[in-house]
Scaffold this active site. Structure first.
Site, mmCIF file in Angstrom:
data_model
loop_
_atom_site.group_PDB
_atom_site.id
_atom_site.type_symbol
_atom_site.label_atom_id
_atom_site.label_comp_id
_atom_site.label_asym_id
_atom_site.label_seq_id
_atom_site.Cartn_x
_atom_site.Cartn_y
_atom_site.Cartn_z
ATOM 1 N N GLU A 69 0.857 -1.186 0.000
ATOM 2 C CA GLU A 69 0.000 0.000 0.000
ATOM 3 C C GLU A 69 0.893 1.236 0.000
ATOM 4 O O GLU A 69 1.734 1.406 0.873
ATOM 5 C CB GLU A 69 -0.894 -0.011 1.251
ATOM 6 C CG GLU A 69 -1.767 1.215 1.334
ATOM 7 C CD GLU A 69 -2.444 1.380 2.702
ATOM 8 O OE1 GLU A 69 -2.477 0.408 3.489
ATOM 9 O OE2 GLU A 69 -2.912 2.495 2.967
ATOM 10 N N LYS A 118 -16.982 5.028 -18.597
ATOM 11 C CA LYS A 118 -16.135 6.192 -18.879
ATOM 12 C C LYS A 118 -14.737 5.976 -18.323
ATOM 13 O O LYS A 118 -13.738 6.202 -19.006
ATOM 14 C CB LYS A 118 -16.748 7.438 -18.234
ATOM 15 C CG LYS A 118 -17.611 8.200 -19.162
ATOM 16 C CD LYS A 118 -17.809 9.609 -18.625
ATOM 17 C CE LYS A 118 -18.775 10.335 -19.536
ATOM 18 N NZ LYS A 118 -19.342 11.503 -18.923
ATOM 19 N N CYS A 154 -4.981 1.004 29.750
ATOM 20 C CA CYS A 154 -3.719 1.724 29.902
ATOM 21 C C CYS A 154 -3.889 2.961 30.791
ATOM 22 O O CYS A 154 -3.844 2.851 32.003
ATOM 23 C CB CYS A 154 -3.127 2.058 28.539
ATOM 24 S SG CYS A 154 -1.353 2.280 28.648
ATOM 25 N N GLY A 162 -6.583 4.376 31.325
ATOM 26 C CA GLY A 162 -7.820 4.051 32.040
ATOM 27 C C GLY A 162 -7.578 3.127 33.229
ATOM 28 O O GLY A 162 -8.292 3.183 34.235
ATOM 29 N N GLN A 167 -4.697 3.251 34.877
ATOM 30 C CA GLN A 167 -4.048 4.147 35.845
ATOM 31 C C GLN A 167 -5.063 5.061 36.529
ATOM 32 O O GLN A 167 -4.987 5.311 37.728
ATOM 33 C CB GLN A 167 -2.962 4.962 35.125
ATOM 34 C CG GLN A 167 -1.866 4.071 34.535
ATOM 35 C CD GLN A 167 -0.837 4.831 33.697
ATOM 36 O OE1 GLN A 167 -0.977 6.029 33.438
ATOM 37 N NE2 GLN A 167 0.204 4.126 33.259
ATOM 38 N N HIS A 178 -2.959 -2.866 25.923
ATOM 39 C CA HIS A 178 -4.044 -2.494 24.999
ATOM 40 C C HIS A 178 -4.637 -3.756 24.377
ATOM 41 O O HIS A 178 -4.199 -4.170 23.290
ATOM 42 C CB HIS A 178 -3.490 -1.589 23.886
ATOM 43 C CG HIS A 178 -3.075 -0.245 24.373
ATOM 44 N ND1 HIS A 178 -3.936 0.819 24.460
ATOM 45 C CD2 HIS A 178 -1.885 0.208 24.839
ATOM 46 C CE1 HIS A 178 -3.300 1.869 24.941
ATOM 47 N NE2 HIS A 178 -2.052 1.517 25.179
ATOM 48 N N GLU A 224 -7.212 -4.209 22.743
ATOM 49 C CA GLU A 224 -7.834 -3.977 21.433
ATOM 50 C C GLU A 224 -6.891 -4.292 20.272
ATOM 51 O O GLU A 224 -7.337 -4.593 19.178
ATOM 52 C CB GLU A 224 -8.353 -2.538 21.314
ATOM 53 C CG GLU A 224 -7.335 -1.436 21.503
ATOM 54 C CD GLU A 224 -7.107 -1.061 22.962
ATOM 55 O OE1 GLU A 224 -7.566 -1.821 23.840
ATOM 56 O OE2 GLU A 224 -6.454 -0.021 23.208
HETATM 57 N N1 GLN Z 1 0.195 8.097 29.724
HETATM 58 C C1 GLN Z 1 0.281 6.800 30.321
HETATM 59 C C2 GLN Z 1 1.703 6.271 30.357
HETATM 60 O O1 GLN Z 1 2.529 6.730 29.619
HETATM 61 C C3 GLN Z 1 -0.650 5.832 29.640
HETATM 62 C C4 GLN Z 1 -0.240 5.548 28.231
HETATM 63 C C5 GLN Z 1 -1.379 4.990 27.396
HETATM 64 O O2 GLN Z 1 -2.526 5.088 27.743
HETATM 65 N N2 GLN Z 1 -1.051 4.403 26.275
HETATM 66 O O3 GLN Z 1 1.999 5.404 31.115
#
Ligand code: GLN
Length: 575
Positions: A173, A256, A425, A427, A429, A552, A554
């Site tokens: 790509e 076209k 992440c 979230g 913390q 993460h 996801e």
């Molecule tokens: N800011 C936070 C850290 O650096 C969380 C990072 C994030 O959410 N990817 O640890």
């Protein structure tokens, strides 16, 4: 110096003065051994080139072919780590720690592959390699030029990928739009690639756009024609043209475009808007574009070693079941996501995809309400008001100060009202900070990222771990193991596994000094680093679903294989 560079230095030093050909070919690579598909975007950006490439690659993969995708990015950054998601979409993280373009996420999801840094390159990477080689005397006697040295470096990378992946087809790509200065040398390199690899080994696809001005009420093809013309000017004759449009492209317009660009009508396909990106492979299959590609690349349809029609039918059926889960849903819910970059859905592409995968499995339509944390902070609205119609809440990853108080307020609301909570992440913390403040009584608890002077840094950077895990100046990036504590919710969610692997991108972590206090008050750290005292999953077992993870999840969710934390989250939102 790696053996390949050594090899290259020899070739360049001896040959470049005598010949105009500069084609570094990695050891063991024979020209014509691999097939390549190259996808270009014309007219404008944002056409969904990544989705188109991934869909086409998916169809070929279903046939039994081994596919390796690669994105060639036009920017000068070495990776996507420092890019603002608001401008460029989410930063996707690969298992090897590469921070890359969100399209790599699309490839991983569609193709169910784990990719590496060899599947992604930028001008920054290419130029760095060339300039380093130049300083080492690698081009002595020669002026280093875009052609042949930069284009040679690009082809070299593609052939390396062909060797390392052993793929039948490399799907390339080209980032940006034809006509941009940034990708001119990529386009030239593709022209050279086709010239060198020989007939039937490279298939060019141009993605273009058909306008439908409201004032006219009909589709217009001129912009598409002009876009494709620009590609022709650069010596590239497309083999296939895909036309993006709001509505199905009419035969007249297709005719076209076909006529003006020398592409047979059967190879001009409408790629109009559909409800879900996962419907695109079906759309392309219906137009038989996969068959056209086999023909263009001269695949032998009777080659049983490569093509497997029975497996293809089974694969397509499985894909169809996933689509059915999206289309024929039985329930509908709304999940709140606090987002700083709320104006751009691309910033949270993987989270949205993970919810879609879980939704399909559970036959639920998961809608998203973006929660404006700034408005909560500025008292323009209340948490209660913002969250009144959501069945669960996600606080995603983030950086810096903005919106933090609003996010903490949302965590508090979720905890106090037993609303399913998934903290990703940042979230994770935020959940620790909220719990430390409101349950453990540490009123000034915070993260050093936001507040350097408070006494209770429950989230911090730890010097000893900085050394061992690359925290601090650099982020802790990529796939890492997580040890799961038996008997916890996480243990059950991950199917009684004690070890999993997830992807990380963070700098800060839970300060171990506070772990005993947090645990005494009921927070369970159910996932940890196998060796070090790094907390990676937290839960509040008394609540229906309150989970945070330092990683993460996801990034690992796949259409047919939803990530367990998301699946369980959606399940609880449905209850
Ligand atoms: N800011 C936070 C850290 O650096 C969380 C990072 C994030 O959410 N990817 O640890």
């Amino acid at each position: 110096m790696d053996p390949d560079t050594q090899e290259l230095l020899k070739t360049i030093a001896t040959k470049t003065d005598e010949t105009e050909f500069y084609t570094p070919i990695p050891k063991g690579y024979k020209l014509g051994q691999t097939k390549f598909i190259v996808i270009f975007g014309t007219v404008m950006s944002g056409l969904g080139k990544g989705i188109f490439s991934a869909s086409l690659a998916k169809l070929l993969q279903m046939k039994g072919l081994k596919i390796a995708p690669i994105k060639l990015e036009g920017y000068l950054n070495i990776d996507s780590g420092t890019l603002n998601p608001y401008r460029h979409g989410e930063v996707f993280v690969l298992d090897d720690g590469m921070e890359c373009d969100m399209d790599l996420g699309t490839y991983e999801r569609f193709l169910d592959l784990n990719l590496t840094k060899s599947n992604f390159t930028t001008n920054g990477q290419i130029f760095t390699r060339i300039l380093e080689r130049e300083r080492k005397g690698g081009y002595l006697g020669r002026d280093v030029q875009f052609i042949p040295h930069v284009t040679g470096e690009i082809k070299n990378q593609l052939r390396h990928l062909a060797l390392s992946s052993k793929a039948d087809v490399i799907a390339i790509e080209i980032g940006g739009t034809v006509g941009d200065i940034e990708n001119q040398h990529y386009i030239e390199a593709m022209r050279e690639l086709a010239y060198e690899e020989g007939k039937y080994n490279v298939c060019f696809v141009a993605l273009s756009y058909v306008l439908e001005p409201k004032s006219l009420g009909e589709q217009k093809s001129k912009a598409a024609q002009l876009g494709i013309k620009r590609l022709l000017e650069q010596g590239i004759q497309p083999d296939i043209i895909a036309l993006r449009a709001a509505n199905k492209v009419t035969d007249k317009v297709k005719e076209k475009v076909s006529m003006f660009s020398n592409v047979p009508l059967s190879r001009v396909v409408s790629m109009h808007d559909v409800d879900s990106v996962y419907l695109i492979p079906g759309l392309l299959k219906e137009a038989k574009i996969d068959e056209q590609v086999l023909e263009i690349l001269h695949f032998d349809k009777n080659d049983k070693k490569k093509l497997n029609p029975k497996a293809e039918a089974a694969e397509f059926k499985r894909w169809g079941e996933f689509i059915a889960g999206i289309k024929d849903y039985k329930q509908q819910i709304t999940v709140g996501i606090t987002g700083k970059y709320t104006s751009l859905r691309d910033s949270y592409a993987s989270i949205i995809a993970a919810l879609e995968h879980a939704g399909s499995r559970l036959k639920a339509d998961v809608r998203i309400k973006w929660i404006d944390v700034d408005a909560i902070e500025n008292k323009k609205t209340t948490v209660k008001e913002e969250l009144k119609d959501v069945s669960g809440i996600i606080v995603p990853g983030g950086f810096g100060k903005r919106g933090v108080d609003g996010k903490i307020a949302c965590v508090k609301f979720a905890r106090e009202n037993n609303l399913p909570y998934l903290g990703l992440c940042y979230g994770f913390q935020m959940a620790v900070i909220e719990f430390a403040r409101n349950v453990c009584g540490l009123k000034d608890a915070h993260t050093t990222e936001v507040e350097t002077t408070c006494k209770n840094h429950v989230i911090d950077i730890l010097p000893e771990q900085k050394k061992i895990e690359g925290l601090g100046g650099n982020m802790r990036l990529g796939g890492r193991e997580v040890e799961i504590k038996k008997g916890t919710k996480a243990f059950a969610i991950y199917g009684n596994k004690t070890k999993i692997r997830e992807r990380f991108r963070h700098r800060y972590e839970v300060n171990p000094d506070f772990i005993p206090l947090l645990e005494k008050n009921g927070m369970v750290f159910s996932g940890k680093h196998p060796k070090y005292n790094i907390m990676q999953i937290l839960e509040l077992p008394k609540l229906k679903y309150f989970i945070g993870c330092q990683f993460h999840p996801e990034f690992l969710s796949r259409p047919l294989n939803p990530e367990p934390l998301y699946l369980e989250f959606v399940k609880n939102c449905l209850k």
